[in-house]
Write a protein that holds these residues in place. Sequence first.
Motif, PDB file in Angstrom:
ATOM      1  N   ARG A   3      65.505  13.490  55.935  1.00 32.23           N
ATOM      2  CA  ARG A   3      64.653  13.996  54.856  1.00 32.23           C
ATOM      3  C   ARG A   3      65.417  13.968  53.544  1.00 32.23           C
ATOM      4  O   ARG A   3      66.627  14.214  53.516  1.00 32.23           O
ATOM      5  N   PRO A   4      64.724  13.715  52.440  1.00 35.81           N
ATOM      6  CA  PRO A   4      65.416  13.768  51.151  1.00 35.81           C
ATOM      7  C   PRO A   4      65.816  15.213  50.828  1.00 35.81           C
ATOM      8  O   PRO A   4      65.093  16.154  51.164  1.00 35.81           O
ATOM      9  N   GLN A   5      66.960  15.357  50.195  1.00 35.13           N
ATOM     10  CA  GLN A   5      67.465  16.682  49.864  1.00 35.13           C
ATOM     11  C   GLN A   5      66.662  17.277  48.708  1.00 35.13           C
ATOM     12  O   GLN A   5      66.398  16.609  47.715  1.00 35.13           O
ATOM     13  N   ARG A   6      66.255  18.550  48.860  1.00 35.32           N
ATOM     14  CA  ARG A   6      65.530  19.243  47.798  1.00 35.32           C
ATOM     15  C   ARG A   6      66.507  19.660  46.707  1.00 35.32           C
ATOM     16  O   ARG A   6      67.669  19.956  46.978  1.00 35.32           O
ATOM     17  N   CYS A   7      66.002  19.727  45.486  1.00 32.05           N
ATOM     18  CA  CYS A   7      66.818  20.268  44.400  1.00 32.05           C
ATOM     19  C   CYS A   7      67.026  21.757  44.646  1.00 32.05           C
ATOM     20  O   CYS A   7      66.114  22.455  45.080  1.00 32.05           O
ATOM     21  N   ARG A   8      68.221  22.214  44.369  1.00 29.56           N
ATOM     22  CA  ARG A   8      68.521  23.638  44.493  1.00 29.56           C
ATOM     23  C   ARG A   8      68.480  24.233  43.092  1.00 29.56           C
ATOM     24  O   ARG A   8      69.101  23.722  42.174  1.00 29.56           O
ATOM     25  N   ARG A   9      67.745  25.326  42.918  1.00 28.99           N
ATOM     26  CA  ARG A   9      67.606  25.942  41.606  1.00 28.99           C
ATOM     27  C   ARG A   9      68.828  26.810  41.321  1.00 28.99           C
ATOM     28  O   ARG A   9      69.220  27.629  42.145  1.00 28.99           O
ATOM     29  N   VAL A  10      69.409  26.629  40.148  1.00 18.97           N
ATOM     30  CA  VAL A  10      70.525  27.464  39.698  1.00 18.97           C
ATOM     31  C   VAL A  10      70.156  28.079  38.358  1.00 18.97           C
ATOM     32  O   VAL A  10      69.403  27.488  37.580  1.00 18.97           O
ATOM     33  N   CYS A  11      70.668  29.269  38.085  1.00 23.25           N
ATOM     34  CA  CYS A  11      70.322  29.962  36.839  1.00 23.25           C
ATOM     35  C   CYS A  11      70.906  29.262  35.620  1.00 23.25           C
ATOM     36  O   CYS A  11      70.254  29.149  34.598  1.00 23.25           O
ATOM     37  N   SER A  12      72.152  28.834  35.730  1.00 22.55           N
ATOM     38  CA  SER A  12      72.802  28.130  34.622  1.00 22.55           C
ATOM     39  C   SER A  12      74.048  27.452  35.170  1.00 22.55           C
ATOM     40  O   SER A  12      74.502  27.745  36.269  1.00 22.55           O
ATOM     41  N   ASP A  36      75.659  23.860  43.279  1.00 21.37           N
ATOM     42  CA  ASP A  36      74.886  24.717  44.178  1.00 21.37           C
ATOM     43  C   ASP A  36      75.804  25.564  45.065  1.00 21.37           C
ATOM     44  O   ASP A  36      75.479  26.709  45.382  1.00 21.37           O
ATOM     45  N   GLU A  37      76.970  25.049  45.429  1.00 19.20           N
ATOM     46  CA  GLU A  37      77.940  25.859  46.180  1.00 19.20           C
ATOM     47  C   GLU A  37      78.453  27.001  45.305  1.00 19.20           C
ATOM     48  O   GLU A  37      78.580  28.140  45.769  1.00 19.20           O
ATOM     49  N   TYR A  38      78.723  26.695  44.056  1.00 19.14           N
ATOM     50  CA  TYR A  38      79.138  27.727  43.094  1.00 19.14           C
ATOM     51  C   TYR A  38      78.059  28.807  42.980  1.00 19.14           C
ATOM     52  O   TYR A  38      78.349  30.007  42.980  1.00 19.14           O
ATOM     53  N   GLU A  39      76.794  28.387  42.881  1.00 15.43           N
ATOM     54  CA  GLU A  39      75.687  29.330  42.714  1.00 15.43           C
ATOM     55  C   GLU A  39      75.544  30.243  43.927  1.00 15.43           C
ATOM     56  O   GLU A  39      75.301  31.438  43.788  1.00 15.43           O
ATOM     57  N   ILE A  68      75.505  25.823  52.815  1.00 18.92           N
ATOM     58  CA  ILE A  68      76.133  25.711  51.495  1.00 18.92           C
ATOM     59  C   ILE A  68      77.242  26.752  51.361  1.00 18.92           C
ATOM     60  O   ILE A  68      78.342  26.461  50.869  1.00 18.92           O
ATOM     61  N   TYR A  69      76.976  27.974  51.787  1.00 17.94           N
ATOM     62  CA  TYR A  69      77.938  29.076  51.678  1.00 17.94           C
ATOM     63  C   TYR A  69      79.200  28.803  52.497  1.00 17.94           C
ATOM     64  O   TYR A  69      80.320  29.008  52.022  1.00 17.94           O
ATOM     65  N   GLU A  70      79.024  28.319  53.719  1.00 17.43           N
ATOM     66  CA  GLU A  70      80.194  28.010  54.560  1.00 17.43           C
ATOM     67  C   GLU A  70      81.050  26.918  53.931  1.00 17.43           C
ATOM     68  O   GLU A  70      82.275  27.009  53.916  1.00 17.43           O
ATOM     69  N   GLY A  91      76.015  17.758  42.634  1.00 18.39           N
ATOM     70  CA  GLY A  91      75.043  18.395  43.510  1.00 18.39           C
ATOM     71  C   GLY A  91      73.641  18.126  43.007  1.00 18.39           C
ATOM     72  O   GLY A  91      73.423  17.825  41.835  1.00 18.39           O
ATOM     73  N   LYS A  92      72.694  18.223  43.904  1.00 21.88           N
ATOM     74  CA  LYS A  92      71.294  17.997  43.533  1.00 21.88           C
ATOM     75  C   LYS A  92      70.716  19.342  43.102  1.00 21.88           C
ATOM     76  O   LYS A  92      70.286  20.147  43.924  1.00 21.88           O
ATOM     77  N   ILE A  93      70.765  19.579  41.804  1.00 17.45           N
ATOM     78  CA  ILE A  93      70.372  20.885  41.276  1.00 17.45           C
ATOM     79  C   ILE A  93      69.288  20.752  40.214  1.00 17.45           C
ATOM     80  O   ILE A  93      69.066  19.684  39.660  1.00 17.45           O
ATOM     81  N   GLN A  94      68.657  21.880  39.956  1.00 17.06           N
ATOM     82  CA  GLN A  94      67.700  21.999  38.862  1.00 17.06           C
ATOM     83  C   GLN A  94      68.034  23.308  38.168  1.00 17.06           C
ATOM     84  O   GLN A  94      67.968  24.377  38.776  1.00 17.06           O
ATOM     85  N   VAL A  95      68.427  23.230  36.898  1.00 14.18           N
ATOM     86  CA  VAL A  95      68.734  24.443  36.144  1.00 14.18           C
ATOM     87  C   VAL A  95      67.423  25.135  35.810  1.00 14.18           C
ATOM     88  O   VAL A  95      66.462  24.491  35.388  1.00 14.18           O
ATOM     89  N   CYS A  96      67.375  26.429  36.027  1.00 16.69           N
ATOM     90  CA  CYS A  96      66.158  27.216  35.809  1.00 16.69           C
ATOM     91  C   CYS A  96      65.631  26.995  34.400  1.00 16.69           C
ATOM     92  O   CYS A  96      66.362  27.160  33.419  1.00 16.69           O
ATOM     93  N   GLU A  97      64.365  26.612  34.324  1.00 17.46           N
ATOM     94  CA  GLU A  97      63.763  26.340  33.023  1.00 17.46           C
ATOM     95  C   GLU A  97      63.495  27.611  32.234  1.00 17.46           C
ATOM     96  O   GLU A  97      63.252  27.575  31.044  1.00 17.46           O
ATOM     97  N   ARG A  98      63.569  28.763  32.903  1.00 11.64           N
ATOM     98  CA  ARG A  98      63.325  30.037  32.225  1.00 11.64           C
ATOM     99  C   ARG A  98      64.619  30.797  31.968  1.00 11.64           C
ATOM    100  O   ARG A  98      64.604  32.001  31.804  1.00 11.64           O
TER     101      ARG A  98
END
Length: 125
Positions: A3-12, A36-39, A68-70, A91-98
């Motif tokens: 499966r394709p990896q989903r974007c992980r949402r991060v605050c910043s 995403d590991e940092y988040e 991710i945590y491990e 990482g495959k991330i999406q920075v929170c738009e809000r």
Amino acid sequence: MPRPQRCRRVCSLPRQESFTPDGKQNDCDTIVMTVDEYEVIRLMDLVGLTQEQAAVQMDVGRTTVTGIYESARHKVALALVYGRRLLIQGGKIQVCERASSCCNPFCRAVREKRDTIPQKENDTQ
């Protein structure tokens, strides 16, 4: 086919992108931690969320957060124990738009904004 990896949402994005032990040059063995590991480290170890809460915040499944945590903990341990440079990128991330107007109490932008607002002397929260 996986499966394709989903974007992980991060605050910043992280304020610091690399950490190098004292006395070491930047060209020493480098360990790369994804954003995403940092988040996940930020949400679980700093903010104190559970895996379930972090999964909701990042818009992924709980088992994904566990993996991710491990991985992130292993990389931090390698950097600390062996004195290696830690680089946070990718990482495959999406920075929170809000990020600037988010109402989620776990959002880093909200916490920083709240912490910088001067408190009145009479406030007894």
